[in-house]
Design a protein around this motif. Structure first.
Motif, mmCIF file in Angstrom:
data_model
loop_
_atom_site.group_PDB
_atom_site.id
_atom_site.type_symbol
_atom_site.label_atom_id
_atom_site.label_comp_id
_atom_site.label_asym_id
_atom_site.label_seq_id
_atom_site.Cartn_x
_atom_site.Cartn_y
_atom_site.Cartn_z
ATOM 1 N N SER A 23 0.787 -1.238 0.000
ATOM 2 C CA SER A 23 0.000 0.000 0.000
ATOM 3 C C SER A 23 0.819 1.289 0.000
ATOM 4 O O SER A 23 0.258 2.372 -0.204
ATOM 5 N N ASN A 24 2.140 1.204 0.224
ATOM 6 C CA ASN A 24 2.898 2.450 0.426
ATOM 7 C C ASN A 24 2.785 3.414 -0.743
ATOM 8 O O ASN A 24 2.645 4.623 -0.548
ATOM 9 N N TYR A 25 2.856 2.863 -1.977
ATOM 10 C CA TYR A 25 2.858 3.777 -3.129
ATOM 11 C C TYR A 25 1.477 4.385 -3.349
ATOM 12 O O TYR A 25 1.368 5.517 -3.840
ATOM 13 N N TRP A 26 0.432 3.677 -2.967
ATOM 14 C CA TRP A 26 -0.908 4.269 -3.018
ATOM 15 C C TRP A 26 -1.017 5.410 -2.009
ATOM 16 O O TRP A 26 -1.684 6.420 -2.265
ATOM 17 N N HIS A 27 -0.350 5.238 -0.855
ATOM 18 C CA HIS A 27 -0.331 6.340 0.117
ATOM 19 C C HIS A 27 0.432 7.542 -0.446
ATOM 20 O O HIS A 27 0.015 8.689 -0.256
ATOM 21 N N VAL A 28 1.546 7.281 -1.147
ATOM 22 C CA VAL A 28 2.312 8.381 -1.747
ATOM 23 C C VAL A 28 1.428 9.157 -2.723
ATOM 24 O O VAL A 28 1.359 10.393 -2.671
ATOM 25 N N TYR A 83 -7.087 7.877 -0.604
ATOM 26 C CA TYR A 83 -6.691 6.488 -0.320
ATOM 27 C C TYR A 83 -7.925 5.587 -0.264
ATOM 28 O O TYR A 83 -7.869 4.429 -0.690
ATOM 29 N N ASP A 84 -9.027 6.120 0.236
ATOM 30 C CA ASP A 84 -10.279 5.332 0.236
ATOM 31 C C ASP A 84 -10.668 4.931 -1.190
ATOM 32 O O ASP A 84 -11.253 3.867 -1.398
ATOM 33 N N GLU A 85 -10.336 5.780 -2.164
ATOM 34 C CA GLU A 85 -10.611 5.447 -3.565
ATOM 35 C C GLU A 85 -9.702 4.323 -4.056
ATOM 36 O O GLU A 85 -10.117 3.471 -4.834
ATOM 37 N N TYR A 86 -8.429 4.365 -3.606
ATOM 38 C CA TYR A 86 -7.434 3.423 -4.134
ATOM 39 C C TYR A 86 -7.429 2.082 -3.411
ATOM 40 O O TYR A 86 -6.848 1.110 -3.898
#
Ligand SMILES: [Mg+2]
Length: 228
Positions: A23-28, A83-86
Motif C-alpha cells: 500500500s505504500n505507493y498508493w499512500h504516496v 486512499y479510500d478510492e485506491y
C-alpha cells in the motif's frame, strides 16, 4: 566466561502498510494529490521518504510547520479520501498470511501494530484473512504520539501482556519507534526503503518481503534474539 541469559520472545509486533500489504505507493499518490489540492505540491520521493510515520507528523516532516498549521487537517482529510478510492487496488504481499501463521506456530503473540485509520486496518485484515492467528491490533488513534515515538509498540505489547517482543516493519520510523522501547526490528524492503537506509536506522536484518522473511524466519528471529 559467564554467558548472558537470553529469554525467548513471546510476542511479535507487525507493521501493516508496506510490510504485510502493498500500500505504500498508493499512500504516496494519495498524499501527493492531497498536497497539490491544498496548494502545496510535493515531490513524490519526499512523500515516500516520510511514509510510515504517523499522518499527524507527515505534513510537518514534508512541508514544514507553517504548512501543517495552514493545511495539515485539510491535507489529511484529502489523503484519506483519495486512499479510500485506491484501497480496493491494494493487495497483500505474497505469503504475508503464511508469515503470520508461521509466527503463531512458533508460539508468539501476533499483534498488528498499525498506525493507520480503523477502516483501513479493517480492510487490511480482510485482505490478510488471518484473524485466527492475530491476537491484538492497534491503530493510529489509539495513541497521542505516533511513530517514530514508541507509544504504539508499547501499547501493542501491553495488549497481549507481552514480556519480550521483536518488530517486523518496512520503514526507518518503525526501527526508531522500536529502538526507543527498546525492541529489535527486522525490516522488509517491500515498502520501498533501501536496505542501507534500514540498516543505518538500526534494523537487525533486512529481507526483500514477507515471503523472503518466511523462508529465513528462524534465522531472523535468532538475529533479533542475539541482538537483545
Ligand atoms: Mg509501514
Amino acid at each position: 566466561m559467564e554467558r548472558m541469559a537470553t529469554e525467548d520472545f513471546d510476542t511479535v509486533l507487525l507493521d501493516v502498510d508496506g510490510t504485510l500489504i502493498d500500500s505504500n505507493y498508493w499512500h504516496v499518490v494519495s498524499w501527493q494529490r492531497a498536497f497539490t489540492q491544498v496548494g502545496a505540491p510535493q515531490q513524490d520521493w519526499r512523500l515516500h521518504a516520510a511514509i510510515g510515520m504517523g499522518g499527524d507528523r507527515l505534513v510537518t516532516e514534508v512541508a514544514g510547520e507553517d504548512a501543517e498549521k495552514a493545511h495539515g487537517d485539510a491535507a489529511r482529510d484529502l489523503w484519506k479520501r483519495y486512499y479510500d478510492e485506491y484501497i480496493t487496488e491494494v493487495l497483500p504481499f505474497p505469503r504475508a498470511a503464511d508469515l503470520l501463521h508461521a509466527l503463531k506456530e512458533r508460539g508468539l503473540n501476533v499483534v498488528l501494530a498499525s498506525s493507520g485509520k480503523p477502516d483501513h486496518l479493517e480492510f487490511a485484515r480482510k485482505l490478510l484473512a488471518s484473524d485466527d492467528v492475530i491476537d491484538a491490533v492497534t491503530q493510529g488513534d489509539d495513541v497521542d504520539t505516533s511513530k517514530p515515538a514508541g507509544d504504539l509498540f508499547s501499547l501493542a505489547l501491553d495488549r497481549v501482556g507481552g514480556r519480550k517482543a521483536f518488530v517486523i516493519g518496512d520503514a526507518p520510523w518503525d526501527v526508531k519507534a522500536a529502538a526507543s522501547i527498546p525492541l529489535p526490528t527486522v525490516c522488509l524492503r517491500s515498502g520501498g526503503f533501501a536496505e542501507e537506509t534500514l540498516l543505518a536506522a538500526g534494523a537487525k536484518a533486512v529481507y526483500d518481503d514477507a515471503a523472503d522473511l518466511l523462508a529465513h524466519l528462524d534465522d531472523a528471529i535468532e538475529v533479533c534474539r542475539t541482538a537483545t
